[in-house]
Design a protein around this motif. Structure first.
Motif, PDB file in Angstrom:
ATOM      1  N   LYS A 163     -14.342   7.066  -1.671  1.00  0.00           N
ATOM      2  CA  LYS A 163     -14.255   6.861  -0.232  1.00  0.00           C
ATOM      3  C   LYS A 163     -14.654   8.116   0.556  1.00  0.00           C
ATOM      4  CE  LYS A 163     -13.029   2.619  -0.526  1.00  0.00           C
ATOM      5  NZ  LYS A 163     -13.961   1.541  -0.065  1.00  0.00           N
ATOM      6  N   GLY A 202      -5.330  -3.821  -1.164  1.00  0.00           N
ATOM      7  CA  GLY A 202      -5.190  -4.229   0.225  1.00  0.00           C
ATOM      8  C   GLY A 202      -6.040  -3.369   1.145  1.00  0.00           C
ATOM      9  N   ASP A 203      -5.429  -2.932   2.249  1.00  0.00           N
ATOM     10  CA  ASP A 203      -6.171  -2.064   3.168  1.00  0.00           C
ATOM     11  C   ASP A 203      -5.939  -0.586   2.868  1.00  0.00           C
ATOM     12  OD1 ASP A 203      -3.561  -1.952   4.005  1.00  0.00           O
ATOM     13  OD2 ASP A 203      -3.981  -2.276   6.130  1.00  0.00           O
ATOM     14  N   LYS A 230       0.810  -1.219   0.000  1.00  0.00           N
ATOM     15  CA  LYS A 230       0.000   0.000   0.000  1.00  0.00           C
ATOM     16  C   LYS A 230       0.844   1.271   0.000  1.00  0.00           C
ATOM     17  CE  LYS A 230      -0.857   0.601   4.985  1.00  0.00           C
ATOM     18  NZ  LYS A 230      -1.942   0.779   6.001  1.00  0.00           N
ATOM     19  N   GLU A 277     -10.615   6.113   3.551  1.00  0.00           N
ATOM     20  CA  GLU A 277     -11.807   6.406   4.344  1.00  0.00           C
ATOM     21  C   GLU A 277     -11.460   7.236   5.570  1.00  0.00           C
ATOM     22  OE1 GLU A 277     -13.792   2.755   5.210  1.00  0.00           O
ATOM     23  OE2 GLU A 277     -14.660   2.590   3.189  1.00  0.00           O
ATOM     24  N   LYS A 278     -10.274   6.993   6.143  1.00  0.00           N
ATOM     25  CA  LYS A 278      -9.830   7.802   7.288  1.00  0.00           C
ATOM     26  C   LYS A 278      -9.680   9.268   6.879  1.00  0.00           C
ATOM     27  CE  LYS A 278      -7.190   3.999   9.373  1.00  0.00           C
ATOM     28  NZ  LYS A 278      -5.819   3.522   9.746  1.00  0.00           N
ATOM     29  N   ASP A 298      -8.988   1.571   3.052  1.00  0.00           N
ATOM     30  CA  ASP A 298      -9.386   1.912   4.425  1.00  0.00           C
ATOM     31  C   ASP A 298      -8.710   3.196   4.874  1.00  0.00           C
ATOM     32  OD1 ASP A 298     -10.882  -0.413   4.493  1.00  0.00           O
ATOM     33  OD2 ASP A 298      -9.304  -1.591   5.468  1.00  0.00           O
ATOM     34  N   ASP A 299      -7.464   3.396   4.458  1.00  0.00           N
ATOM     35  CA  ASP A 299      -6.767   4.637   4.775  1.00  0.00           C
ATOM     36  C   ASP A 299      -7.461   5.829   4.124  1.00  0.00           C
ATOM     37  OD1 ASP A 299      -4.860   3.255   6.220  1.00  0.00           O
ATOM     38  OD2 ASP A 299      -3.442   3.130   4.560  1.00  0.00           O
TER      39      ASP A 299
END
Length: 292
Positions: A251, A211-212, A204, A218-219, A215-216
């Motif tokens: 996101k 991957g995740d 990432k 979205e933060k 999610d970052d």
């Protein structure tokens, strides 16, 4: 350390350069304060603070080099902002996330120095801070932002990120990489040197869309920051930059895309005054829209 400085080629509004060291890794920060608009050394109001991370593919350049110095010098004058040019450790001696950790150190130092450092106290509006980076520095600005989401930095408040032609990658070649193969081997080599041992280009740090990584994003969306992503069509990474901007929007991030159809040199805006104006116009618009 503080010293008077006269730029050799740019008639910049630069009063002094201050170099600071943070508690970890001797991260250094060079502060640029424009002289234009000063009245007897006193500003009528404090200025937005731009934290700038330089280019170099994670393995070259630094805040002391003339191209980086001149770029920050020009940015302070043209945008009427305080610029904090932050150093970070480079590969292969220091692999990622070392650069991100140093970038976080710089922001935390700026937040904690608001009462102790006279320049920050007198000139910088810590309620109006942007993280800005070019090339690998754009990647650093993004990942520093991720690490600072939901962290209490009072009195410092980040308003947005400016990712100028950010350096991203991936294992599968995107269309623009297939169209512009020149330099591909060099970019792959840079990633090999700077990513964690054994990591592929789909880590990432290189490819935030897998991957995740989402999610970052979205933060960042949860912080309500505004983000500018720039890129030029004549360069190999344009499709990756578009993909990152697109996913950020999905996101929930407020993204402004500044993509052009052509380009004829790596980070040319930073070396050519007329081209710099295009970049600075985008930065200026974000500064104004993010003003508290």
């Amino acid at each position: 350390m503080s010293e008077s400085f006269q730029a050799s080629e740019i008639d910049a509004g630069l009063a002094n350069i201050t170099v600071k060291k943070t508690p970890h890794h001797t991260t250094r920060i060079r502060l640029y304060v424009p002289t234009t608009g000063q009245n007897g050394g006193v500003w009528s109001k404090k200025l937005p603070l731009v934290v700038y991370y330089h280019a170099g593919g994670f393995i070259t350049q630094g805040i002391d080099l003339k191209p980086v110095h001149d770029s920050c010098n020009l940015m302070a004058r043209e945008l009427n902002v305080v610029v904090a040019s932050a150093s970070y450790r480079v590969a292969p001696e220091f692999r990622l996330p070392a650069a991100y950790e140093d970038g976080v150190d710089a922001v935390e130092w700026l937040s904690n120095s608001s009462e102790d450092d006279e320049w920050i106290k007198s000139y910088a509006d810590l309620s109006n801070v942007l993280l800005v980076g070019t090339n690998s520095g754009g990647n650093v600005a993004y990942n520093v932002g991720v690490r600072l989401t939901f962290r209490n930095l009072t009195p410092l408040r980040i308003r947005g990120l400016i990712l100028h032609e950010p350096f991203f990658g991936g294992e599968k070649r995107c269309e623009s990489e297939l169209r512009h193969v020149n330099g591909q081997a060099v970019r792959d080599f840079y990633w090999k040197l700077c990513l964690p041992e054994g990591a592929s280009r789909d880590h990432k740090y290189s490819n935030p869309t897998v991957g995740d990584g989402p999610d970052d994003m979205e933060k960042i969306g949860g912080m309500r920051w505004k983000v500018i992503v720039t890129g030029e069509g004549g360069r190999a990474l344009i499709d990756r930059q578009r993909d990152v901007a697109k996913l950020l929007k999905e996101k929930g991030v407020d993204v402004v895309e500044r993509f052009t159809d052509d380009g004829d040199g790596n980070n040319a805006e930073l070396g050519d005054h007329s081209r710099a104006q295009t970049l600075f116009a985008s930065i200026r618009s974000l500064i104004h829209s993010c003003a508290p």
